[in-house]
Design a protein around this motif. Structure first.
Motif, PDB file in Angstrom:
ATOM      1  N   PHE A  81       0.834  -1.202   0.000  1.00  0.00           N
ATOM      2  CA  PHE A  81       0.000   0.000   0.000  1.00  0.00           C
ATOM      3  C   PHE A  81       0.869   1.252   0.000  1.00  0.00           C
ATOM      4  O   PHE A  81       0.617   2.208  -0.742  1.00  0.00           O
ATOM      5  N   SER A  82       1.904   1.248   0.818  1.00  0.00           N
ATOM      6  CA  SER A  82       2.786   2.417   0.901  1.00  0.00           C
ATOM      7  C   SER A  82       3.495   2.668  -0.416  1.00  0.00           C
ATOM      8  O   SER A  82       3.687   3.831  -0.814  1.00  0.00           O
ATOM      9  N   LEU A  86      -0.342   4.953  -0.692  1.00  0.00           N
ATOM     10  CA  LEU A  86      -1.367   4.829   0.343  1.00  0.00           C
ATOM     11  C   LEU A  86      -0.664   4.503   1.656  1.00  0.00           C
ATOM     12  O   LEU A  86      -0.615   3.362   2.100  1.00  0.00           O
ATOM     13  N   LYS A  87      -0.109   5.524   2.272  1.00  0.00           N
ATOM     14  CA  LYS A  87       0.739   5.341   3.443  1.00  0.00           C
ATOM     15  C   LYS A  87      -0.036   5.370   4.762  1.00  0.00           C
ATOM     16  O   LYS A  87       0.493   4.996   5.812  1.00  0.00           O
ATOM     17  N   ASP A  88      -1.274   5.830   4.728  1.00  0.00           N
ATOM     18  CA  ASP A  88      -2.096   5.881   5.925  1.00  0.00           C
ATOM     19  C   ASP A  88      -2.716   4.496   6.159  1.00  0.00           C
ATOM     20  O   ASP A  88      -3.343   3.924   5.258  1.00  0.00           O
ATOM     21  N   LEU A  89      -2.542   3.960   7.358  1.00  0.00           N
ATOM     22  CA  LEU A  89      -3.079   2.627   7.647  1.00  0.00           C
ATOM     23  C   LEU A  89      -4.594   2.575   7.526  1.00  0.00           C
ATOM     24  O   LEU A  89      -5.159   1.498   7.306  1.00  0.00           O
ATOM     25  N   PRO A 195      -6.734  -1.346  16.173  1.00  0.00           N
ATOM     26  CA  PRO A 195      -7.668  -0.329  16.668  1.00  0.00           C
ATOM     27  C   PRO A 195      -8.587   0.230  15.587  1.00  0.00           C
ATOM     28  O   PRO A 195      -9.729   0.607  15.884  1.00  0.00           O
ATOM     29  N   ILE A 196      -8.103   0.271  14.351  1.00  0.00           N
ATOM     30  CA  ILE A 196      -8.955   0.750  13.252  1.00  0.00           C
ATOM     31  C   ILE A 196     -10.049  -0.278  12.975  1.00  0.00           C
ATOM     32  O   ILE A 196     -11.209   0.075  12.744  1.00  0.00           O
ATOM     33  N   SER A 210     -14.638   6.525   5.878  1.00  0.00           N
ATOM     34  CA  SER A 210     -13.239   6.235   5.560  1.00  0.00           C
ATOM     35  C   SER A 210     -13.124   5.478   4.240  1.00  0.00           C
ATOM     36  O   SER A 210     -12.204   5.731   3.454  1.00  0.00           O
ATOM     37  N   PHE A 211     -14.051   4.565   3.994  1.00  0.00           N
ATOM     38  CA  PHE A 211     -13.990   3.794   2.744  1.00  0.00           C
ATOM     39  C   PHE A 211     -14.156   4.716   1.542  1.00  0.00           C
ATOM     40  O   PHE A 211     -13.412   4.606   0.557  1.00  0.00           O
TER      41      PHE A 211
END
Length: 243
Positions: A81-82, A86-89, A195-196, A210-211
């Motif tokens: 992803f990074s 897309l670096k945000d978990l 946690p997400i 978020s999606f």
């Protein structure tokens, strides 16, 4: 090959658009619109789809092979992803939630290297993070050395509805793919992706918001808009023949 079932739908849409507006709507934009519409019609969120993409002048198996695989661990998923920005978990966890609907073939849970049912990671035992009752159900669907193309619901609770149940499944170790359950059960997930998962399992509104944003983020990964680098294909399966 597992995605081939969707190609005739795209081809039919493309043919209709070419009859009405030749050379205007790219296959890339058709896929982006189809993703939004399929989610919305299945009960999920809506978002504004940016348009104007061009189709590539080549096709790359290397690009396809770099997609996240069902047997990969959290470290590899985060890296993939990074690598595309897309670096945000949150993007990783939210986009994985697309597995709240759809199907997966037995080969992705019962055959090496994705075997979770019989010989996980060469241990000759099932994946210890897999709920035992769910595993028993899956072994009936996917017996060892059985038909690897049999389809199974990605979400065993509401398989045709876009909702937060993907995450509630992960909370009780009912993620069907290794790459799914890693988001909650990997030792590395604690304090990072777990946690997400918890937040989305508790709030469908949080997941939907978020999606939608993550789909926009993914749609902005290196789109081709320069006419010297792309085209509007007449047939989505092949580049145009300009001879």
């Amino acid at each position: 090959m597992g995605s081939a079932r969707g190609f005739p739908v795209v081809d039919a849409v493309k043919a209709a658009l070419e009859d009405a507006c030749p050379g205007v709507v790219s296959c890339a934009d058709i896929l982006a619109l189809a993703a939004e519409i399929s989610v919305e019609l299945s009960g999920g969120p809506k978002w504004g789809v940016l348009l104007g993409r061009l189709d590539g002048l080549t096709s790359s198996i290397a690009g396809a092979n770099n997609l996240p695989a069902p047997f990969e661990n959290l470290t590899v998923l985060e890296r993939k992803f990074s690598d595309v920005g897309l670096k945000d978990l949150v993007d990783l966890v939210a986009l994985s939630g697309a597995h709240t609907f759809g199907r997966v073939q037995c080969k992705n849970i019962a055959d090496p290297p994705a075997d979770r049912l019989y010989n996980f990671s060469g241990t000759n035992r099932p994946d210890p993070t897999l709920n035992s009752a769910y595993r028993a159900f899956l072994t009936q669907r996917c017996p060892q050395n059985g038909n690897s193309s049999v389809l199974n619901d990605l979400d065993p609770t509401t398989p045709d509805t876009f909702d937060k149940n993907y995450y509630t499944n992960l909370e009780v170790n009912r993620g069907i793919l290794t790459s799914d359950q890693e988001l909650k059960s990997s030792p590395l997930a604690q304090g990072r992706t777990a946690p997400i998962v918890d937040r989305f399992a508790q709030s469908q509104d949080a997941f939907f918001a978020s999606f939608a944003q993550s789909m926009i983020n993914m749609g902005n990964i290196a789109p081709v808009t320069d006419p010297s680098l792309g085209e509007v294909r007449c047939d989505c399966k092949m580049v145009n023949d300009d001879s």
